[in-house]
Design a protein around this motif. Structure first.
Motif, PDB file in Angstrom:
ATOM      1  N   ALA A  97       1.094  -1.283   0.236  1.00  0.00           N
ATOM      2  CA  ALA A  97       0.010   0.035  -0.272  1.00  0.00           C
ATOM      3  C   ALA A  97       0.891   0.749   0.281  1.00  0.00           C
ATOM      4  O   ALA A  97       0.615   2.579  -0.844  1.00  0.00           O
ATOM      5  N   LEU A  98       1.606   1.505   0.548  1.00  0.00           N
ATOM      6  CA  LEU A  98       2.981   2.759   0.682  1.00  0.00           C
ATOM      7  C   LEU A  98       3.901   2.687  -0.134  1.00  0.00           C
ATOM      8  O   LEU A  98       3.572   3.171  -0.722  1.00  0.00           O
ATOM      9  N   HIS A  99       4.240   1.977  -0.737  1.00  0.00           N
ATOM     10  CA  HIS A  99       4.448   1.305  -2.273  1.00  0.00           C
ATOM     11  C   HIS A  99       3.520   2.199  -3.729  1.00  0.00           C
ATOM     12  O   HIS A  99       4.178   2.744  -4.401  1.00  0.00           O
ATOM     13  N   MET A 100       2.416   1.391  -3.634  1.00  0.00           N
ATOM     14  CA  MET A 100       1.389   2.174  -4.232  1.00  0.00           C
ATOM     15  C   MET A 100       0.845   3.558  -4.387  1.00  0.00           C
ATOM     16  O   MET A 100       0.363   4.324  -4.877  1.00  0.00           O
ATOM     17  N   GLY A 101       1.709   4.401  -2.933  1.00  0.00           N
ATOM     18  CA  GLY A 101       0.605   5.678  -2.450  1.00  0.00           C
ATOM     19  C   GLY A 101      -0.305   5.614  -2.142  1.00  0.00           C
ATOM     20  O   GLY A 101      -0.896   6.636  -2.141  1.00  0.00           O
ATOM     21  N   LEU A 102      -1.005   4.985  -1.539  1.00  0.00           N
ATOM     22  CA  LEU A 102      -2.035   4.877  -1.397  1.00  0.00           C
ATOM     23  C   LEU A 102      -2.814   5.546   0.112  1.00  0.00           C
ATOM     24  O   LEU A 102      -1.811   5.557   0.881  1.00  0.00           O
ATOM     25  N   SER A 103      -3.897   5.964  -0.295  1.00  0.00           N
ATOM     26  CA  SER A 103      -4.098   6.930   0.904  1.00  0.00           C
ATOM     27  C   SER A 103      -5.276   6.461   1.710  1.00  0.00           C
ATOM     28  O   SER A 103      -5.527   6.519   2.887  1.00  0.00           O
ATOM     29  N   PHE A 104      -5.824   5.428   0.718  1.00  0.00           N
ATOM     30  CA  PHE A 104      -7.009   4.652   1.380  1.00  0.00           C
ATOM     31  C   PHE A 104      -7.113   2.982   0.285  1.00  0.00           C
ATOM     32  O   PHE A 104      -7.097   3.040   0.061  1.00  0.00           O
ATOM     33  N   VAL A 105      -7.772   1.843   1.905  1.00  0.00           N
ATOM     34  CA  VAL A 105      -7.542   0.826   1.454  1.00  0.00           C
ATOM     35  C   VAL A 105      -8.261   0.153   1.544  1.00  0.00           C
ATOM     36  O   VAL A 105      -8.650   0.077   2.487  1.00  0.00           O
ATOM     37  N   VAL A 106      -8.663  -1.159   0.968  1.00  0.00           N
ATOM     38  CA  VAL A 106      -9.664  -2.390   0.965  1.00  0.00           C
ATOM     39  C   VAL A 106      -9.020  -2.889   1.500  1.00  0.00           C
ATOM     40  O   VAL A 106      -8.457  -3.717   0.215  1.00  0.00           O
ATOM     41  N   HIS A 132       0.231   1.986  11.836  1.00  0.00           N
ATOM     42  CA  HIS A 132       1.603   2.398  12.250  1.00  0.00           C
ATOM     43  C   HIS A 132       2.320   3.074  10.999  1.00  0.00           C
ATOM     44  O   HIS A 132       3.220   3.858  11.571  1.00  0.00           O
ATOM     45  N   ALA A 133       2.199   2.813   9.390  1.00  0.00           N
ATOM     46  CA  ALA A 133       2.839   2.992   8.562  1.00  0.00           C
ATOM     47  C   ALA A 133       2.695   4.000   8.125  1.00  0.00           C
ATOM     48  O   ALA A 133       3.785   5.336   7.709  1.00  0.00           O
ATOM     49  N   LYS A 134       1.142   4.584   8.627  1.00  0.00           N
ATOM     50  CA  LYS A 134       0.911   5.724   8.163  1.00  0.00           C
ATOM     51  C   LYS A 134      -0.223   6.419   8.704  1.00  0.00           C
ATOM     52  O   LYS A 134      -1.325   5.704   8.363  1.00  0.00           O
ATOM     53  N   ALA A 135      -0.317   7.283   9.560  1.00  0.00           N
ATOM     54  CA  ALA A 135      -1.599   7.155  10.981  1.00  0.00           C
ATOM     55  C   ALA A 135      -3.179   7.557   9.952  1.00  0.00           C
ATOM     56  O   ALA A 135      -3.292   7.310  10.825  1.00  0.00           O
ATOM     57  N   ASP A 136      -2.541   8.165   9.001  1.00  0.00           N
ATOM     58  CA  ASP A 136      -3.703   8.546   8.310  1.00  0.00           C
ATOM     59  C   ASP A 136      -4.360   8.083   7.225  1.00  0.00           C
ATOM     60  O   ASP A 136      -5.650   8.243   6.464  1.00  0.00           O
ATOM     61  N   MET A 137      -4.242   6.689   7.605  1.00  0.00           N
ATOM     62  CA  MET A 137      -4.720   5.847   5.902  1.00  0.00           C
ATOM     63  C   MET A 137      -5.891   5.566   6.106  1.00  0.00           C
ATOM     64  O   MET A 137      -6.118   5.103   7.105  1.00  0.00           O
ATOM     65  N   GLY A 138      -6.742   5.728   5.127  1.00  0.00           N
ATOM     66  CA  GLY A 138      -8.270   5.361   5.490  1.00  0.00           C
ATOM     67  C   GLY A 138      -8.338   3.656   5.091  1.00  0.00           C
ATOM     68  O   GLY A 138      -7.735   2.980   4.101  1.00  0.00           O
ATOM     69  N   VAL A 139      -8.544   2.930   6.036  1.00  0.00           N
ATOM     70  CA  VAL A 139      -9.184   1.590   5.762  1.00  0.00           C
ATOM     71  C   VAL A 139     -10.719   0.984   6.180  1.00  0.00           C
ATOM     72  O   VAL A 139     -10.785   1.682   6.837  1.00  0.00           O
ATOM     73  N   GLU A 140     -10.852   0.722   4.775  1.00  0.00           N
ATOM     74  CA  GLU A 140     -12.059  -0.219   4.722  1.00  0.00           C
ATOM     75  C   GLU A 140     -11.787  -1.741   4.960  1.00  0.00           C
ATOM     76  O   GLU A 140     -11.613  -2.654   4.041  1.00  0.00           O
ATOM     77  N   PHE A 141     -12.809  -2.840   5.420  1.00  0.00           N
ATOM     78  CA  PHE A 141     -12.534  -3.861   5.955  1.00  0.00           C
ATOM     79  C   PHE A 141     -14.134  -4.155   4.880  1.00  0.00           C
ATOM     80  O   PHE A 141     -15.144  -3.763   5.304  1.00  0.00           O
ATOM     81  N   LEU A 142     -14.170  -5.517   4.189  1.00  0.00           N
ATOM     82  CA  LEU A 142     -14.836  -5.579   3.252  1.00  0.00           C
ATOM     83  C   LEU A 142     -14.534  -7.595   3.891  1.00  0.00           C
ATOM     84  O   LEU A 142     -14.298  -8.032   3.131  1.00  0.00           O
ATOM     85  N   THR A 143     -15.577  -7.999   4.998  1.00  0.00           N
ATOM     86  CA  THR A 143     -15.706  -8.697   5.564  1.00  0.00           C
ATOM     87  C   THR A 143     -16.760 -10.115   5.645  1.00  0.00           C
ATOM     88  O   THR A 143     -17.409 -10.123   5.493  1.00  0.00           O
ATOM     89  N   PRO A 144     -16.238 -11.345   5.930  1.00  0.00           N
ATOM     90  CA  PRO A 144     -17.568 -12.055   6.150  1.00  0.00           C
ATOM     91  C   PRO A 144     -18.038 -12.169   6.987  1.00  0.00           C
ATOM     92  O   PRO A 144     -18.356 -10.879   7.781  1.00  0.00           O
ATOM     93  N   ASP A 145     -19.000 -12.606   6.828  1.00  0.00           N
ATOM     94  CA  ASP A 145     -19.799 -12.947   8.637  1.00  0.00           C
ATOM     95  C   ASP A 145     -19.639 -13.839   9.477  1.00  0.00           C
ATOM     96  O   ASP A 145     -20.038 -12.944  11.173  1.00  0.00           O
ATOM     97  N   PHE A 146     -18.502 -13.815   9.640  1.00  0.00           N
ATOM     98  CA  PHE A 146     -17.111 -14.620  11.139  1.00  0.00           C
ATOM     99  C   PHE A 146     -18.430 -14.961  11.834  1.00  0.00           C
ATOM    100  O   PHE A 146     -19.226 -14.963  12.550  1.00  0.00           O
ATOM    101  N   ARG A 170      -8.762   7.158  13.430  1.00  0.00           N
ATOM    102  CA  ARG A 170      -9.426   7.177  12.859  1.00  0.00           C
ATOM    103  C   ARG A 170     -10.843   6.269  12.364  1.00  0.00           C
ATOM    104  O   ARG A 170     -10.789   5.499  12.643  1.00  0.00           O
ATOM    105  N   ASP A 171     -11.129   6.986  11.595  1.00  0.00           N
ATOM    106  CA  ASP A 171     -12.663   6.060  11.466  1.00  0.00           C
ATOM    107  C   ASP A 171     -12.500   4.704  10.804  1.00  0.00           C
ATOM    108  O   ASP A 171     -11.808   5.053   9.669  1.00  0.00           O
ATOM    109  N   LEU A 172     -13.215   3.715  10.865  1.00  0.00           N
ATOM    110  CA  LEU A 172     -12.993   2.275  10.018  1.00  0.00           C
ATOM    111  C   LEU A 172     -14.268   2.351   9.395  1.00  0.00           C
ATOM    112  O   LEU A 172     -15.443   2.212  10.052  1.00  0.00           O
ATOM    113  N   VAL A 173     -14.463   2.078   8.543  1.00  0.00           N
ATOM    114  CA  VAL A 173     -15.593   1.232   7.003  1.00  0.00           C
ATOM    115  C   VAL A 173     -15.565  -0.055   7.075  1.00  0.00           C
ATOM    116  O   VAL A 173     -15.211  -0.428   7.046  1.00  0.00           O
ATOM    117  N   TRP A 174     -17.077  -0.588   7.566  1.00  0.00           N
ATOM    118  CA  TRP A 174     -16.587  -1.907   7.850  1.00  0.00           C
ATOM    119  C   TRP A 174     -17.441  -2.445   7.216  1.00  0.00           C
ATOM    120  O   TRP A 174     -18.811  -2.106   7.849  1.00  0.00           O
TER     121      TRP A 174
END
Length: 304
Positions: A97-106, A132-146, A170-174
């Protein structure tokens, strides 16, 4: 008589509005190199938007291997008994993600019903590595139903966020996709239960700072009334983010397309969703769960 999906039938002629971007933009090779050795839903699920998204320098990482413990009728990901494990995957995903220069990861994954935590620990560890690598990294989880450990997964995600340094809290999108209407679950979502999915989304929406998201595929034989009923159920569960897209048959082994939904119908569903109170909506023939997930829409918050 209840409508049934017939695997041998399919609408083979796609309408003019289904235009898949197969191009190779200037960032496509860099994206391909960055994700080498990692699984992406772009490849494993044969996403029609791979050319467009990789050319924009974005991809959706698929955690926990490429073998799913379930056999959903719509999905191209292979099914079987997973043997894959990689404790270093969270670090490698963060590095890519850092190599790609992403600011938001799914981040998504296969279903791992063979694991005691359903794979929740890998999601949490990857979130920690990214922030920890980028404190302002936006993150979205797309999870199974656990299935067997929903509450434990919710507690783990909340604790992971709380344990990060202040700038990284920061906020997390689940996200968790209900995929289709309840009537079609037997054919389309073997091993899943509509109410169980709603239960998970309620847990997600109830966590501080977490926005709940879901998605449906249209064109499997659902009615408009059924779709609107699902949208109402999702809002009642606290979901504020919504994706609606056209189901496209990834292979002859998967369920057929019953109907191609016109773009005007998608626009009408988007208007309906906005009226219901959804604050983030993507609706269109080629929309997928992670399609432009980083896009900022309303000035409203997602804390419904």
């Amino acid at each position: 008589m209840e409508a049934r999906l017939q695997p041998q039938a399919n609408l083979t002629r796609m309408p003019a509005w289904i235009r898949q971007n197969l191009g190779r933009g200037h960032r496509f090779p860099d994206t391909a190199r960055a994700v080498q050795g990692l699984n992406t839903v772009c490849d494993e699920a044969r996403c029609p938007n791979k050319g467009e998204c990789w050319s924009r320098g974005t991809a959706t990482f698929m955690l926990l291997g490429d073998t799913c413990t379930r056999a959903c009728g719509f999905c191209a990901v292979k099914t079987g008994r997973p043997t894959w494990a990689d404790a270093d995957e969270p670090r490698r995903v963060a590095e890519a993600a850092l190599h790609m220069g992403l600011s938001f990861v799914v981040l998504t994954s296969v279903n791992r019903d063979d694991l005691a935590d359903g794979g929740a620990g890998c999601f949490a560890a990857t979130l920690a590595q990214l922030r920890h690598a980028k404190a302002d990294m936006g993150v979205e989880f797309l999870t199974p139903d656990f299935r067997a450990c929903q509450a434990a997964a919710a507690d783990l995600f909340a604790a992971t966020l709380a344990g990060l340094p202040e700038p990284a809290r920061r906020d997390l999108v689940w996200g968790h996709n209900v995929e289709t209407v309840p009537r079609l679950y037997k054919e389309a979502r073997k091993g899943a239960q509509y109410e169980r999915s709603l239960d998970l989304l309620r847990l997600a929406a109830g966590l501080p700072g977490v926005a709940a998201k879901s998605a449906l595929m249209l064109g499997l034989g659902e009615t408009r009334a059924e779709v609107l009923a699902v949208l109402a159920d999702l809002r009642a569960a606290g979901v504020t983010r919504l994706s609606l897209g056209q189901y496209l048959r990834p292979s002859l082994a998967n369920l057929p397309v019953a109907r191609y939904v016109h773009p005007d119908e998608f626009a009408a569903y988007e208007a309906d969703a906005r009226t219901m109170g959804y604050t983030w909506v993507k609706a269109g023939p080629l929309v997928r769960s992670s399609y432009y997930a980083e896009e900022i829409q309303d000035a409203q918050t997602d804390a419904a």
